[in-house]
Design an enzyme around this catalytic site. Structure first.
Site, PDB file in Angstrom:
ATOM      1  N   TYR A 151      45.297  51.132 103.025  1.00 20.88           N
ATOM      2  CA  TYR A 151      45.137  53.118 103.110  1.00 20.88           C
ATOM      3  C   TYR A 151      46.215  53.908 103.849  1.00 20.88           C
ATOM      4  O   TYR A 151      46.153  54.486 102.211  1.00 20.88           O
ATOM      5  CB  TYR A 151      44.405  53.159 104.977  1.00 20.88           C
ATOM      6  CG  TYR A 151      44.742  54.096 105.325  1.00 20.88           C
ATOM      7  CD1 TYR A 151      43.288  55.299 104.951  1.00 20.88           C
ATOM      8  CD2 TYR A 151      44.794  54.938 106.121  1.00 20.88           C
ATOM      9  CE1 TYR A 151      43.360  57.029 105.391  1.00 20.88           C
ATOM     10  CE2 TYR A 151      44.980  56.085 106.945  1.00 20.88           C
ATOM     11  CZ  TYR A 151      44.090  57.218 105.820  1.00 20.88           C
ATOM     12  OH  TYR A 151      43.707  58.242 106.860  1.00 20.88           O
TER      13      TYR A 151
HETATM   14  N1  LIG Z   1      41.481  60.596 112.361  1.00 20.95           N
HETATM   15  C1  LIG Z   1      42.515  60.259 111.603  1.00 20.95           C
HETATM   16  O1  LIG Z   1      43.441  60.071 112.550  1.00 20.95           O
HETATM   17  C2  LIG Z   1      43.359  60.810 110.927  1.00 20.95           C
HETATM   18  C3  LIG Z   1      44.908  61.151 110.431  1.00 20.95           C
HETATM   19  C4  LIG Z   1      45.062  61.605 109.718  1.00 20.95           C
HETATM   20  C5  LIG Z   1      43.909  61.785 108.290  1.00 20.95           C
HETATM   21  N2  LIG Z   1      42.535  61.374 108.562  1.00 20.95           N
HETATM   22  C6  LIG Z   1      42.079  61.872 107.148  1.00 20.95           C
HETATM   23  O2  LIG Z   1      41.202  62.691 107.722  1.00 20.95           O
HETATM   24  C7  LIG Z   1      40.211  62.650 107.096  1.00 20.95           C
HETATM   25  C8  LIG Z   1      38.831  62.296 107.335  1.00 20.95           C
HETATM   26  O3  LIG Z   1      38.742  61.153 108.733  1.00 20.95           O
HETATM   27  P1  LIG Z   1      37.872  61.688 110.107  1.00 20.95           P
HETATM   28  O4  LIG Z   1      39.283  61.549 110.901  1.00 20.95           O
HETATM   29  O5  LIG Z   1      37.542  62.607 109.968  1.00 20.95           O
HETATM   30  O6  LIG Z   1      37.254  60.140 110.170  1.00 20.95           O
HETATM   31  P2  LIG Z   1      35.070  60.172 109.868  1.00 20.95           P
HETATM   32  O7  LIG Z   1      35.221  61.338 111.470  1.00 20.95           O
HETATM   33  O8  LIG Z   1      35.382  58.710 109.760  1.00 20.95           O
HETATM   34  O9  LIG Z   1      34.869  60.499 108.948  1.00 20.95           O
HETATM   35  C9  LIG Z   1      35.405  60.419 107.356  1.00 20.95           C
HETATM   36  C10 LIG Z   1      34.058  61.199 106.997  1.00 20.95           C
HETATM   37  O10 LIG Z   1      34.207  60.125 105.226  1.00 20.95           O
HETATM   38  C11 LIG Z   1      32.682  60.052 105.470  1.00 20.95           C
HETATM   39  N3  LIG Z   1      32.735  59.362 103.885  1.00 20.95           N
HETATM   40  C12 LIG Z   1      32.872  57.717 103.849  1.00 20.95           C
HETATM   41  N4  LIG Z   1      33.774  57.065 102.869  1.00 20.95           N
HETATM   42  C13 LIG Z   1      32.258  58.201 102.382  1.00 20.95           C
HETATM   43  C14 LIG Z   1      31.851  58.246 100.843  1.00 20.95           C
HETATM   44  N5  LIG Z   1      32.205  57.465 100.542  1.00 20.95           N
HETATM   45  N6  LIG Z   1      31.188  59.283 100.230  1.00 20.95           N
HETATM   46  C15 LIG Z   1      30.966  60.402 100.707  1.00 20.95           C
HETATM   47  N7  LIG Z   1      30.916  60.085 102.286  1.00 20.95           N
HETATM   48  C16 LIG Z   1      31.541  59.731 102.787  1.00 20.95           C
HETATM   49  C17 LIG Z   1      32.102  59.698 106.405  1.00 20.95           C
HETATM   50  O11 LIG Z   1      30.252  60.543 105.980  1.00 20.95           O
HETATM   51  P3  LIG Z   1      29.535  59.334 105.693  1.00 20.95           P
HETATM   52  O12 LIG Z   1      29.386  57.954 106.532  1.00 20.95           O
HETATM   53  O13 LIG Z   1      28.473  60.286 106.373  1.00 20.95           O
HETATM   54  O14 LIG Z   1      29.907  58.675 104.433  1.00 20.95           O
HETATM   55  C18 LIG Z   1      32.577  60.884 107.608  1.00 20.95           C
HETATM   56  O15 LIG Z   1      32.124  62.535 107.416  1.00 20.95           O
HETATM   57  C19 LIG Z   1      40.250  60.949 105.249  1.00 20.95           C
HETATM   58  O16 LIG Z   1      40.633  61.078 104.902  1.00 20.95           O
HETATM   59  C20 LIG Z   1      41.142  60.691 107.160  1.00 20.95           C
HETATM   60  O17 LIG Z   1      41.905  59.659 105.802  1.00 20.95           O
HETATM   61  C21 LIG Z   1      42.131  60.865 109.851  1.00 20.95           C
END
Ligand SMILES: NC(=O)c1ccc[n+]([C@@H]2O[C@H](COP(=O)([O-])OP(=O)(O)OC[C@H]3O[C@@H](n4cnc5c(N)ncnc54)[C@H](OP(=O)(O)O)[C@@H]3O)[C@@H](O)[C@H]2O)c1
Length: 257
Positions: A151
């Site tokens: 990742y």
């Molecule tokens: N949470 C953290 O600690 C954190 C920290 C730094 C950066 N981030 C980044 O923030 C972003 C959002 O993450 P989050 O924390 O909100 O996690 P999350 O709640 O798991 O959200 C991920 C989203 O991506 C969608 N998704 C995953 N695979 C997909 C695909 N192939 N096509 C379309 N949609 C897809 C999921 O929806 P579906 O399953 O409905 O498709 C969900 O809406 C990510 O890029 C993550 O790397 C998160």
């Protein structure tokens, strides 16, 4: 912010994407949200103001990404801001990381955003303006969580593609902004959704880093849309950690507990 703006947000069925959709949609912006889970996406749209269009799409499929762009343009007449927010983690050390896991990390975290960039930037070029935002992570800059291995590597590739796109456009398209958002740890389902889940002791619990809410990150991204810049650390103190890391990797690593 211009309330007429049209903003596409990928990965908006939960977490940061959903919080951003609600925040911008409730301010009256026109929103297009994309993810694979139709019902969750519809629920987010219902809470995201009067102008929200859900598009069920798998962002690892180029034809779905093009369809998302086409539906956004057909619905609202154009796109002003495109947020590549889709992402997924993995729980595997470098030595345990399988080829399939690495391929999956590259597909979800890099190719999804590359397809997004390649779909929307020609539209921005035609209009001479637009804002492309990619969501990365602090872990792409500082390796505090080796259990996220593939990742972190994929997000580092995303950082590089983002910076390179900005350099490609800077002379001929000054009206197109390209930004990277760098959150720390955020309280969402990300840990649960990671392939293999998450360890009980995370990098944030080990270092005492403050965990942000998805709403805080949404506020930060809203400010970025209002005042575009190259990179946004949603926790400014993490920029200091990055600077210390880059200045002297050995000293940084030796100082870790
Ligand atoms: N949470 C953290 O600690 C954190 C920290 C730094 C950066 N981030 C980044 O923030 C972003 C959002 O993450 P989050 O924390 O909100 O996690 P999350 O709640 O798991 O959200 C991920 C989203 O991506 C969608 N998704 C995953 N695979 C997909 C695909 N192939 N096509 C379309 N949609 C897809 C999921 O929806 P579906 O399953 O409905 O498709 C969900 O809406 C990510 O890029 C993550 O790397 C998160």
């Amino acid at each position: 912010m211009v309330t007429q703006s049209v903003v596409v947000i990928t990965g908006a069925s939960s977490g940061i994407g959903a919080a951003l959709a609600r925040r911008l949609g409730q301010s009256g912006l026109r929103i297009v949200v994309a993810a694979r889970r139709a019902e969750a996406l519809r629920a987010v749209c219902n809470g995201s103001g009067p102008h929200c269009q859900p598009v069920v799409a798998d962002m690892t499929r180029r034809q779905d990404v093009k369809r998302l762009r086409d539906e956004a343009v057909a619905t609202f007449g154009g796109v002003d801001v495109w947020v590549n927010n889709v992402g997924q983690g993995v729980n595997a050390s470098v030595l345990d990381l399988t080829e399939d896991q690495l391929d999956s990390m590259m597909a979800v975290n890099v190719k999804s955003a590359l397809y997004g960039m390649q779909a929307i930037v020609p539209h921005f070029k035609e209009r001479g303006r637009g804002h492309l935002i990619n969501v990365s992570t602090f872990l792409s800059r500082v390796p505090l969580a080796p259990y996220r291995s593939g990742y972190n590597a994929a997000k580092a590739a995303l950082d590089s593609l983002t910076a390179n796109l900005r350099m490609e456009l800077r002379r001929d398209y000054p009206g197109i902004h390209v930004s990277l958002v760098i959150p720390g740890m955020v309280k969402t389902d990300f840990g649960r959704n990671a392939i293999g889940g998450s360890p009980t002791v995370t990098w944030a619990t080990r270092t005492g880093a403050r965990v942000e809410s998805a709403e805080e990150v949404a506020v930060a991204i809203e400010s970025l849309i209002e005042s575009p810049r190259e990179e946004l650390y949603t926790r400014p103190e993490q920029l200091d950690a990055v600077a210390r890391y880059v200045r002297d990797v050995g000293a940084f690593e030796r100082a870790l507990p």
